[in-house]
Design an enzyme around this catalytic site. Structure first.
Site, mmCIF file in Angstrom:
data_model
loop_
_atom_site.group_PDB
_atom_site.id
_atom_site.type_symbol
_atom_site.label_atom_id
_atom_site.label_comp_id
_atom_site.label_asym_id
_atom_site.label_seq_id
_atom_site.Cartn_x
_atom_site.Cartn_y
_atom_site.Cartn_z
ATOM 1 N N GLU A 1 -69.380 -36.144 6.092
ATOM 2 C CA GLU A 1 -68.715 -34.854 6.249
ATOM 3 C C GLU A 1 -67.637 -34.692 5.180
ATOM 4 O O GLU A 1 -67.460 -35.540 4.314
ATOM 5 C CB GLU A 1 -68.096 -34.759 7.653
ATOM 6 N N HIS A 2 -66.912 -33.565 5.258
ATOM 7 C CA HIS A 2 -65.777 -33.356 4.366
ATOM 8 C C HIS A 2 -64.578 -34.165 4.871
ATOM 9 O O HIS A 2 -64.411 -34.363 6.074
ATOM 10 C CB HIS A 2 -65.383 -31.875 4.324
ATOM 11 N N ALA A 3 -63.763 -34.622 3.947
ATOM 12 C CA ALA A 3 -62.510 -35.276 4.327
ATOM 13 C C ALA A 3 -61.637 -34.275 5.079
ATOM 14 O O ALA A 3 -61.639 -33.080 4.767
ATOM 15 C CB ALA A 3 -61.784 -35.790 3.089
ATOM 16 N N ASP B 1 -67.859 -33.961 -0.079
ATOM 17 C CA ASP B 1 -66.893 -33.445 -1.055
ATOM 18 C C ASP B 1 -67.407 -33.531 -2.491
ATOM 19 O O ASP B 1 -66.760 -33.007 -3.407
ATOM 20 C CB ASP B 1 -65.574 -34.223 -0.938
#
Length: 627
Positions: free
Chosen positions: A257-259, A268
């Protein structure tokens, strides 16, 4: 051990494990104390945050109590003898009211059951954690997926080899039959006719977004086909396939996932790589048009129209989840991914057009070795001036613009950040970047669900806002510089050396800016802010990946780039198709409660694989859609 992530038992004592969802576990508390205790927690995802109250209900002496906890991120827990305040910051720093801390020598994991004893004896207090039921291994499904794809690749390789051998045998039999039927045929008549071939050159690969038409491409017979650098399309294909996988959910693994705020996860990498490879293709495309004698004004018109189309398509895409309203209830989000593509493409392509000439790659007069070594920079020197000014404007606004109620130059997520400091409120998210967007767009036309909102209790923030667009232009320009290297240095190893130097330089500067840390630093790596360190580090990775692909595919011919090459040829179609049909069969399906990483991973890989097959089919039919 369960390879498909199923607990070995349905019940552990009174705990029904079927009640647990993905990334959840049970904690069973027993208090052997003389006073009430309150439980506080601190997730590793919420860096520089205070502990927050888990439950307002006290843990009474001699009473057992159970809780369901989230195991997605590692979490620290603390019992305190005071539970009036929901957030324990300054008091916690001084260890006031602290009874004990625990995160366990055991790291709490999915479907596990753990006993926690709070003990008070001999004027000391402590928490003892024991494992009542072993958790499942959430990473085994990744190995299953790896084995499946290795088997598919092996089968494809074997099938392709057999098919190739069979065709060769059929052609040999046909030749023998022709010789028997025509015994007086001359050697010259039997020789295969080899069409003239042009020397290997760099063709103009389509960037994400060319004219919005579905076109069928056929090989012209009137003149030889120029050789295409497959590594460029393969790079774009890897990016689009990765994007489809992580946007589908990435198996619900946090590292796909995204940070949350600072940091770098797999998701990202996708957007900056797309911008970067778009920039790589810009000088190749513009030079090709200039060389064909197309007037610069006409090329600029084409650049402008293409940019407007990207921005318009992005705004239309923003209405998929919610119909646009106007007037007092206006809610249309203005920024977006395709909008940023359009702006970055317009700026980078226009700057390249300004520098472009017919003899773009040929130094005038007698070029010294030093001048020749820096030729890919010097031919674009005039366009570097506005890029530097854009970066300067970004730095001045980010670190000098006063933001009411927030520290000047603040780069954090606000809310609970900095130990819930009174000078940092939830409205401080993103500092100047968030402030500028709210002032210009107002909250109605911004993204309302930033990654930091839940964890840090922050306000709204748009990750595709104005300040981040400035550094996104810089990201695309670094790609332009890589493309200029391809034009200036025709020798493969010269290109590799140059790209390697860019990878080292950008990676080193990015590491220095973030002080080699995943969170914090002078300028942290942050996708939400699109920080300069983020641009440099992701561009460094992009250079490394393109160099590897170029060496393997275009130089050594060890790999054709398939199936990523085909996906890269239709990246914009796969992006829009996946976004629109994300919840439709056959791409998306559901099976029961979907409570494990295994079932999510299978569904998300199925979705990704289906779109890869779409890309292969479109390429086989020679159908390409671009803007």
């Amino acid at each position: 051990m369960s390879w498909i992530e199923q607990p070995t038992l349905d019940f552990v004592g009174s705990f029904d494990l079927s009640k647990l969802n993905i990334d959840e576990a049970f904690l069973n508390f027993t208090s052997n104390t003389s006073s009430n205790l309150w439980l506080y927690s601190l997730s590793s995802a919420c860096y520089s945050c205070p502990y927050t109250l888990v439950s307002e209900e006290a843990f009474e002496p001699g009473v057992s109590k159970s809780l369901k906890i989230d195991t997605k991120y590692s979490t620290k827990y603390r019992f305190r003898t005071e539970g009036i305040n929901e957030i324990a910051n300054a008091q916690l720093t001084k260890n006031e009211y602290k009874f004990c801390d625990f995160e366990g020598d055991i790291n709490f994991k999915e479907f596990g059951v753990y006993n926690v004893q709070m003990i008070e004896e001999d004027n000391t207090s402590k928490c003892i954690v024991t494992e009542a039921a072993a958790p499942v291994n959430i990473y085994l499904p990744l190995l299953i997926a790896l084995f499946i794809y290795i088997a598919l690749i092996s089968f494809s390789f074997v099938f392709g080899t057999i098919r190739k051998h069979w065709r060769h045998c059929q052609e040999s039999k046909g030749s023998e039959l022709l010789v028997r039927e025509s015994p007086h045929a001359s050697v010259e008549s039997m020789a295969p006719k080899i069409p003239p071939q042009a020397p290997p050159t760099t063709s103009t690969p389509p960037t994400p977004g060319m004219s919005p038409t579905l076109s069928s491409v056929s090989n012209p017979t009137s003149r030889p086909q120029r050789q295409r650098l497959k590594s460029l399309d393969t790079f774009r294909g890897i990016s689009i396939v990765l994007m489809i996988f992580v946007n589908s959910g990435g198996g619900k693994y946090y590292f796909f996932e995204h940070a949350i705020w600072d940091g770098l996860c797999v998701a990202d990498l996708v957007f900056p790589w797309f911008l970067w490879i778009m920039g790589v293709c810009v000088p190749i495309s513009v030079k090709s048009q200039v060389k064909r004698g197309i007037p610069k004004l006409k090329i600029f018109k084409y650049i402008l129209i293409r940019s407007i189309k990207l921005i318009g398509l992005g705004i239309l895409y923003n209405t998929l989840d919610q119909p646009a309203q106007f007037g007092e209830n206006a809610n249309l989000r203005i920024p977006g991914v395709l909008q940023r593509f359009g702006i970055c493409y317009f700026v980078s392509a226009t700057l390249v057009l300004i520098s472009m000439t017919v003899n773009f790659t040929k130094p005038g007069g007698r070029a010294s070795k030093i001048k020749a070594a820096f030729q890919d920079l010097t031919i674009l020197w005039i366009s570097w001036i506005p890029i530097i000014l854009i970066l300067l404007a970004h730095f001045l606004l980010t670190f000098s613009l006063p933001v009411p109620g927030c520290p000047t130059g603040y780069l954090g997520p606000g809310g609970l950040h900095l130990d819930n400091n009174a000078t940092v409120t939830k409205h401080c998210i993103g500092g100047a970047a968030g402030y500028i967007d709210v002032k210009i767009l107002t909250s109605r036309h911004m993204y309302n669900y930033p990654t930091a909102k839940t964890v840090f209790r922050s306000d709204i923030y748009d990750p595709e806002g104005f300040l981040g667009t400035l550094t996104s232009i810089f990201q695309a320009w670094l790609g332009v510089q890589t493309g200029a290297t391809m034009l200036v240095f025709p020798r493969p190893f010269s290109r590799l050396k140059r790209w390697g130097l860019w990878a080292i330089l950008t990676g080193l500067i990015g590491t220095i800016l973030c002080q080699g840390r995943m969170t914090g630093g002078w300028i942290p790596i942050n996708k939400n802010l699109w920080s300069v360190s983020y641009v440099l580090v992701t561009s460094s990775f992009a250079n490394i990946l393109l160099s590897a692909l170029y060496f393997i595919i275009d130089m050594k011919k060890w790999w054709t780039g398939s199936p990523f090459f085909e996906s890269g040829m239709n990246s914009i179609l796969l992006y829009m198709g996946h976004s629109i049909l994300v919840n439709c069969l056959p791409w998306h399906w559901s099976d029961g409660t979907m409570r494990t990483h295994f079932i999510h991973l299978m569904e998300h890989l199925w979705t990704t694989t289906m779109w890869v097959f779409v890309g292969i089919w479109l390429h086989h039919k020679k159908l390409y859609w671009s803007i």
